[in-house]
Design an enzyme around this catalytic site. Structure first.
Site, PDB file in Angstrom:
ATOM      1  N   CYS A  54       0.857  -1.176   0.000  1.00 48.88           N
ATOM      2  CA  CYS A  54       0.000   0.000   0.000  1.00 48.88           C
ATOM      3  C   CYS A  54       0.902   1.238   0.000  1.00 48.88           C
ATOM      4  O   CYS A  54       1.832   1.321   0.814  1.00 48.88           O
ATOM      5  CB  CYS A  54      -0.910   0.008   1.234  1.00 48.88           C
ATOM      6  N   ASP A  61      -0.211  -6.056   0.257  1.00 49.96           N
ATOM      7  CA  ASP A  61      -1.450  -6.417  -0.429  1.00 49.96           C
ATOM      8  C   ASP A  61      -1.178  -7.701  -1.197  1.00 49.96           C
ATOM      9  O   ASP A  61      -0.109  -7.871  -1.774  1.00 49.96           O
ATOM     10  CB  ASP A  61      -1.887  -5.311  -1.390  1.00 49.96           C
ATOM     11  N   VAL A  76       6.011 -13.304 -24.121  1.00 49.65           N
ATOM     12  CA  VAL A  76       6.765 -13.107 -22.890  1.00 49.65           C
ATOM     13  C   VAL A  76       7.240 -14.451 -22.358  1.00 49.65           C
ATOM     14  O   VAL A  76       6.494 -15.436 -22.368  1.00 49.65           O
ATOM     15  CB  VAL A  76       5.942 -12.334 -21.830  1.00 49.65           C
ATOM     16  N   GLU A  77       8.468 -14.499 -21.924  1.00 51.11           N
ATOM     17  CA  GLU A  77       9.050 -15.715 -21.360  1.00 51.11           C
ATOM     18  C   GLU A  77       8.582 -15.807 -19.906  1.00 51.11           C
ATOM     19  O   GLU A  77       8.655 -14.840 -19.159  1.00 51.11           O
ATOM     20  CB  GLU A  77      10.577 -15.649 -21.472  1.00 51.11           C
ATOM     21  N   SER A  78       8.091 -16.963 -19.501  1.00 55.29           N
ATOM     22  CA  SER A  78       7.392 -17.095 -18.217  1.00 55.29           C
ATOM     23  C   SER A  78       8.284 -16.877 -16.984  1.00 55.29           C
ATOM     24  O   SER A  78       7.823 -16.308 -15.992  1.00 55.29           O
ATOM     25  CB  SER A  78       6.689 -18.448 -18.118  1.00 55.29           C
ATOM     26  N   HIS A  95      -3.832  -0.837  -6.013  1.00 56.34           N
ATOM     27  CA  HIS A  95      -4.129  -2.036  -6.812  1.00 56.34           C
ATOM     28  C   HIS A  95      -4.314  -1.683  -8.285  1.00 56.34           C
ATOM     29  O   HIS A  95      -3.778  -2.344  -9.172  1.00 56.34           O
ATOM     30  CB  HIS A  95      -5.403  -2.720  -6.324  1.00 56.34           C
ATOM     31  N   GLU A  96      -5.111  -0.649  -8.527  1.00 55.20           N
ATOM     32  CA  GLU A  96      -5.417  -0.251  -9.903  1.00 55.20           C
ATOM     33  C   GLU A  96      -4.156   0.155 -10.653  1.00 55.20           C
ATOM     34  O   GLU A  96      -4.001  -0.136 -11.846  1.00 55.20           O
ATOM     35  CB  GLU A  96      -6.417   0.926  -9.895  1.00 55.20           C
TER      36      GLU A  96
END
Length: 156
Positions: A54, A61, A76-78, A95-96
């Protein structure tokens, strides 16, 4: 089997002693060539242990992050994605903001046909926050709108 040229730029996968970033680190993201750019198909990643901080209280969070995308030329490589998502552990943002940052970084990295990021954050104070961000190229604008409306209905 992939050739060395096709794996160029993939350095985290299989590397010993990988260092986990302690601060937000988009530079750890790596891509590889999509062998099937002529086909529209869906790739889904689920990260059930995402953490960030936060920005006001510094409290952790927790979230489950879902990433869906339709690739174009690059994917994208994992393992690099895992390291990137881990880099949010000490990152202070709402969060957003986290969800939009992830979406923008992945769009910039891959230039996908379509991409969405959903954050299913653990409730705090009795309130859950589920931010949804998506992107689509010119041919996928209908999908952008449809998926956004589906998210309003909590269809995930």
């Amino acid at each position: 089997m992939r050739t060395e040229n096709e794996l160029e730029g993939v350095s985290s996968l299989g590397a010993a002693g990988v260092k986990y970033p302690t601060q937000y680190a988009p530079e750890v993201l790596e891509t590889f060539i999509n062998k099937h750019p002529d086909i529209e198909y869906l790739v889904t990643f689920t990260c059930p242990e995402f953490t960030s901080l936060c920005p006001k209280t510094g409290q952790p969070d927790f979230a489950k992050i879902l990433i869906n995308y339709i690739p174009r030329e690059r994917m994208v490589e994992s393992k690099s994605l895992k390291l990137y998502l881990f880099s949010f552990r000490n990152h202070g943002d709402f969060h957003e903001d986290c969800i939009n940052i992830i979406m923008k970084d992945l769009v910039k990295l891959m230039d996908p046909r379509y991409l969405e990021v959903i954050g299913l954050f653990t409730p705090r104070g009795g309130i859950s926050i589920y931010p949804f961000a998506n992107y689509g190229d010119a041919e996928h604008q209908d999908m952008v709108k449809q998926r956004m409306m589906a998210a309003f209905r909590n269809d995930f």
